[in-house]
Design a protein around this motif. Structure first.
Motif: not given
Ligand SMILES: [Zn+2]
Length: 357
Positions: A207, A210, A237, A239, A242
């Motif tokens: 990514c 991150c 990603c 997360n 993100c």
């Molecule tokens: Zn990420």
């Protein structure tokens, strides 16, 4: 690995229909309880009063860190430490601007470093470190000693030492150097086919925001997108911070093991050297199982799946397919690659035995 045959470890329980999703933390715990519950208990009991040292020897990207961290998680995360020499050395990358830290290191080395290079040269090498300048073994040992002294007494998985041939002999006396004289030490040798390492690198994506690392073929995220212009699939990603970032290939990864061939050859030499050692217990781990023997040794869910993607133009969506990942091993035998947990079961059982528990 060519020339040395690592035994295939049986993790399959005949007749058992139980299945586990080994990517799920909770299910993984239940899996370990079923497959090695007795040994885990013995190890926990042992660790209340005792420690041990494990030297992990495997090729670059063979999963040494993954196995050690999983062992630690499963057995006792407070009594076991994973000591990565690579990480340890990298920590010094950003101390040069920090006068206080720099001074602390110099004071420590003045007291603890003994070797053939002058201290100024050593500091220079550490500062301008690249893959070509070797750090002397005496320095690595001094730094490891410093790190271990700060940890409190714990069982250690040493990852990245020995890294050179001369360090194999050093490792025989390592426990004396770090005041672990009476603790048992064990060599853990890991056999992973180079094709496995190659694909892990080639399909690796990160990514851009991150830096989380995944694998397009072997470890996808929940969401996959298709880029119509470039006709490529992207992992998104997981997360939430993100915000749907597409994961990308790092430059050079498309070359796979090509740039690290020399390193892999050296690592293989180290494993063979350690294999021939007397007087120190050895644990042999293998990541692959020949396809024609897999049925007898492992359950289907213990085999690493590979993922494929198709773009459905009508439905405007990506369909994901899954099948057992098959690669030729170093001798050309078709093999499946195992998920980390069954390898860690083998590590737990063999370590228990090596400790005489
Ligand atoms: Zn990420």
């Amino acid at each position: 690995m060519k020339d040395i045959e690592f035994p295939i470890f049986k993790t399959k329980i005949s007749g058992s229909k139980k299945k586990f999703d080994l990517t799920d933390v909770k299910e993984r715990q239940a899996y370990f309880e079923l497959k090695a519950g007795g040994e885990i208990k013995k190890l926990r009991e042992y660790l209340k009063e005792n420690t041990f040292i494990v030297y992990l020897l495997g090729k670059k990207n063979s999963g040494k860190g993954t196995y050690a961290k999983m062992f630690k998680e499963v057995v006792d995360k407070d009594k076991i430490e994973h000591l990565s020499i690579g990480d340890l050395v990298r920590e010094f990358d950003d101390i040069w601007e920090n006068e206080e830290k720099k001074k602390e290191l110099i004071v420590f080395l003045e007291k603890n470093y003994r070797g053939f290079l002058p201290l100024e040269k050593i500091l220079d090498n550490l500062k301008n470190r690249n893959t070509k300048t070797l750090l002397p073994s005496e320095l690595i040992l001094a730094l490891a000693k410093k790190e271990i002294a700060g940890m409190g007494k714990k069982a250690l998985f040493v990852d990245g030492f020995p890294r050179e041939m001369d360090q194999v002999s050093y490792s025989l006396f390592f426990r004396d150097l770090i005041d672990y004289r009476d603790d048992p030490d064990i060599f853990v040798l890991i056999d992973v086919p180079e094709t496995v390492i190659d694909e892990r690198i080639k399909y690796r994506v990160i990514c851009p925001l991150c830096q989380t690392s995944r694998n397009l073929k072997l470890l996808p995220t929940k969401k996959v997108e298709y880029g119509r212009k470039e006709k490529k699939f992207y992992l998104i990603c997981d997360n939430s911070d993100c915000k749907g970032a597409r994961m990308v290939t790092k430059e050079g990864d498309e070359l796979g093991i090509e740039p690290i061939k020399e390193r892999l050859e050296k690592d293989e030499g180290l494993i063979k050297r350690a294999f021939s050692l007397y007087g120190i217990p050895k644990v042999l781990l293998r990541n692959s199982v020949p396809v024609d023997k897999a049925k007898n040794f492992v359950a289907d869910y213990e085999i690493t799946p590979e993922y494929g993607y198709q773009w459905d133009e009508k439905k405007k969506k990506v369909t994901i397919t899954e099948k057992p990942w098959q690669v030729p091993d170093d001798s050309g035998v078709p093999c499946y690659s195992l998920m980390p947990p069954p390898v860690v079961v083998s590590l737990i059982k063999q370590t228990t035995e090596a400790l005489g528990l």
